[in-house]
Motif scaffolding. Structure first.
Motif, PDB file in Angstrom:
ATOM      1  N   LYS A 185      -5.770 -11.137   2.399  1.00 29.87           N
ATOM      2  CA  LYS A 185      -7.153 -10.958   2.854  1.00 29.87           C
ATOM      3  C   LYS A 185      -7.543  -9.487   2.968  1.00 29.87           C
ATOM      4  CE  LYS A 185      -7.093 -15.278   5.511  1.00 29.87           C
ATOM      5  NZ  LYS A 185      -7.243 -15.900   6.862  1.00 29.87           N
ATOM      6  N   GLN A 186      -6.577  -8.619   2.790  1.00 32.85           N
ATOM      7  CA  GLN A 186      -6.829  -7.186   2.895  1.00 32.85           C
ATOM      8  C   GLN A 186      -7.643  -6.718   1.685  1.00 32.85           C
ATOM      9  OE1 GLN A 186      -7.551  -3.961   3.847  1.00 32.85           O
ATOM     10  NE2 GLN A 186      -5.810  -4.310   5.239  1.00 32.85           N
ATOM     11  N   ASN A 187      -8.771  -6.058   1.940  1.00 31.77           N
ATOM     12  CA  ASN A 187      -9.675  -5.644   0.861  1.00 31.77           C
ATOM     13  C   ASN A 187      -9.044  -4.643  -0.091  1.00 31.77           C
ATOM     14  OD1 ASN A 187     -11.787  -7.272   1.795  1.00 31.77           O
ATOM     15  ND2 ASN A 187     -12.559  -5.667   3.173  1.00 31.77           N
ATOM     16  N   ILE A 188      -8.166  -3.809   0.416  1.00 28.80           N
ATOM     17  CA  ILE A 188      -7.578  -2.777  -0.440  1.00 28.80           C
ATOM     18  C   ILE A 188      -6.279  -3.244  -1.094  1.00 28.80           C
ATOM     19  CG2 ILE A 188      -8.586  -0.895   0.909  1.00 28.80           C
ATOM     20  CD1 ILE A 188      -5.783  -0.479   2.156  1.00 28.80           C
ATOM     21  N   SER A 189      -5.985  -4.524  -0.985  1.00 28.59           N
ATOM     22  CA  SER A 189      -4.721  -5.023  -1.539  1.00 28.59           C
ATOM     23  C   SER A 189      -4.846  -5.322  -3.027  1.00 28.59           C
ATOM     24  CB  SER A 189      -4.281  -6.295  -0.808  1.00 28.59           C
ATOM     25  OG  SER A 189      -5.097  -7.394  -1.176  1.00 28.59           O
ATOM     26  N   TYR A 190      -3.712  -5.266  -3.678  1.00 29.59           N
ATOM     27  CA  TYR A 190      -3.614  -5.654  -5.086  1.00 29.59           C
ATOM     28  C   TYR A 190      -2.832  -6.949  -5.132  1.00 29.59           C
ATOM     29  CZ  TYR A 190      -2.642  -5.341 -10.106  1.00 29.59           C
ATOM     30  OH  TYR A 190      -2.558  -5.589 -11.461  1.00 29.59           O
ATOM     31  N   TYR A 191      -3.559  -8.073  -5.288  1.00 28.59           N
ATOM     32  CA  TYR A 191      -2.955  -9.401  -5.191  1.00 28.59           C
ATOM     33  C   TYR A 191      -2.204  -9.555  -3.864  1.00 28.59           C
ATOM     34  CZ  TYR A 191      -4.004 -10.011 -10.162  1.00 28.59           C
ATOM     35  OH  TYR A 191      -4.651 -10.123 -11.373  1.00 28.59           O
ATOM     36  N   GLY A 192      -2.774  -9.001  -2.804  1.00 29.61           N
ATOM     37  CA  GLY A 192      -2.185  -9.109  -1.478  1.00 29.61           C
ATOM     38  C   GLY A 192      -1.259  -7.970  -1.107  1.00 29.61           C
ATOM     39  N   LEU A 193      -0.868  -7.149  -2.079  1.00 36.11           N
ATOM     40  CA  LEU A 193       0.085  -6.062  -1.835  1.00 36.11           C
ATOM     41  C   LEU A 193      -0.655  -4.728  -1.672  1.00 36.11           C
ATOM     42  CD1 LEU A 193       3.143  -5.281  -1.770  1.00 36.11           C
ATOM     43  CD2 LEU A 193       2.939  -4.842  -4.224  1.00 36.11           C
ATOM     44  N   PHE A 194      -0.311  -3.994  -0.653  1.00 36.31           N
ATOM     45  CA  PHE A 194      -0.845  -2.644  -0.497  1.00 36.31           C
ATOM     46  C   PHE A 194       0.183  -1.773   0.221  1.00 36.31           C
ATOM     47  CE2 PHE A 194      -2.056  -4.946   3.261  1.00 36.31           C
ATOM     48  CZ  PHE A 194      -1.992  -4.048   4.308  1.00 36.31           C
ATOM     49  N   PHE A 195       0.080  -0.457  -0.022  1.00 35.95           N
ATOM     50  CA  PHE A 195       1.016   0.500   0.552  1.00 35.95           C
ATOM     51  C   PHE A 195       0.313   1.349   1.602  1.00 35.95           C
ATOM     52  CE2 PHE A 195       4.282   1.054  -3.145  1.00 35.95           C
ATOM     53  CZ  PHE A 195       4.677  -0.260  -2.958  1.00 35.95           C
ATOM     54  N   GLU A 196       1.071   1.745   2.597  1.00 35.07           N
ATOM     55  CA  GLU A 196       0.577   2.691   3.582  1.00 35.07           C
ATOM     56  C   GLU A 196       1.475   3.916   3.587  1.00 35.07           C
ATOM     57  OE1 GLU A 196       0.366   0.686   7.326  1.00 35.07           O
ATOM     58  OE2 GLU A 196      -1.520  -0.333   6.836  1.00 35.07           O
ATOM     59  N   ILE A 197       0.879   5.082   3.789  1.00 35.81           N
ATOM     60  CA  ILE A 197       1.641   6.324   3.817  1.00 35.81           C
ATOM     61  C   ILE A 197       1.037   7.239   4.883  1.00 35.81           C
ATOM     62  CG2 ILE A 197       0.243   7.329   1.960  1.00 35.81           C
ATOM     63  CD1 ILE A 197       2.759   8.868   1.074  1.00 35.81           C
ATOM     64  N   SER A 198       1.889   7.880   5.642  1.00 37.07           N
ATOM     65  CA  SER A 198       1.420   8.786   6.694  1.00 37.07           C
ATOM     66  C   SER A 198       1.044  10.140   6.090  1.00 37.07           C
ATOM     67  CB  SER A 198       2.511   8.977   7.740  1.00 37.07           C
ATOM     68  OG  SER A 198       3.622   9.663   7.182  1.00 37.07           O
ATOM     69  N   GLN A 199       0.310  10.904   6.859  1.00 40.37           N
ATOM     70  CA  GLN A 199      -0.063  12.245   6.405  1.00 40.37           C
ATOM     71  C   GLN A 199       1.182  13.091   6.182  1.00 40.37           C
ATOM     72  OE1 GLN A 199      -3.275  13.753   5.757  1.00 40.37           O
ATOM     73  NE2 GLN A 199      -1.782  15.135   4.808  1.00 40.37           N
TER      74      GLN A 199
END
Length: 250
Positions: A185-199
């Protein structure tokens, strides 16, 4: 009918008409032979009809399998084209931006994707379980065997090589900087997969020249598989067309 012929034979013998009996006996033998030949012809015709029906069944089953395979390989081709684009976008982002955002989360997640092609072989297995020669068109039979026995396995080696590369080189490097998330359901996901990275991690990533080399290597491995996938797509398309032509001719 048998009793009828028996009475005739008995009457001729009782009347001592040997010559007529011999003529009759020969005629009866000829009738029996003709009956046997007719029966064999009918049986052969029935067997041929069954073979033709089985051939049509196999060709239709293989065609149905190929149509599903075509949909899957086209989807895989789309995914691989996305991966190529992601390599370019992520590289450009690292070189030009100072802070991570949703764009980086979306495209970096695509670097994790490794499409796998799983062809459906039910129709071909059905063909191999019987007489492969049931397909009378020699060139079509060879084309079917070539796709399933040569092209599909060869393509699988490309996928396996890309998968090994990902496990040995890509996976741990991505995990070094990114946290993998999954939410359909995450808008920025790619087929549900997304990455997060800290500054902090992004700042380190910008100075990691090995990561830029990794992006080039991912693109290289992906392109090799993509090129082979497009050949598979064309082979499937051609075989479907040839099967359609064969079915129309019957």
């Amino acid at each position: 009918m048998i009793k009828f012929f028996r009475r005739i034979r008995q009457r001729l013998l009782s009347e001592n008409k040997l010559s007529k009996y011999l003529v009759y006996a020969v005629g009866e033998i000829i009738l029996v032979v003709i009956g046997i030949l007719i029966a064999l012809q009918i049986n052969n015709a029935n067997e041929q009809r069954k073979e033709n029906e089985f051939e049509l069944k196999i060709l239709k089953e293989i065609r149905s399998n190929l149509q599903t395979d075509l949909e899957e390989i086209l989807e895989d081709i789309g995914l691989m084209e996305d991966i190529n684009n992601a390599c370019s976008v992520v590289k450009n982002y690292i070189l030009t931006q100072d802070e991570p955002n949703d764009t980086l989360s979306y495209y970096s997640a695509q670097l994790r994707v490794t499409p796998h092609f799983s062809p459906i072989v039910g129709g071909y297995d059905l063909l191999k379980s019987g007489d492969v020669g049931i397909i009378k068109n020699d060139s079509l039979r060879k084309e079917i065997s070539y796709l399933y026995d040569m092209l599909y396995p060869y393509y699988k080696t490309y996928e396996e090589e890309r998968s090994r590369f990902h496990i040995l080189h890509s996976e741990h490097k991505l995990l070094e900087y990114f946290s993998m998330k999954f939410d359909i359901k995450q808008n920025i996901s790619y087929y549900g997969l997304f990455f997060e990275i800290s500054q902090e991690d992004f700042t380190k990533l910008k100075t990691d020249t090995q990561f830029l080399k990794l992006l080039s290597a991912i693109s290289f491995e992906n392109n090799a598989t993509l090129d082979r996938a497009k050949r598979i797509e064309q082979s499937i398309q051609t075989l479907i067309e040839n099967i359609n032509s064969e079915l129309k001719s019957d």
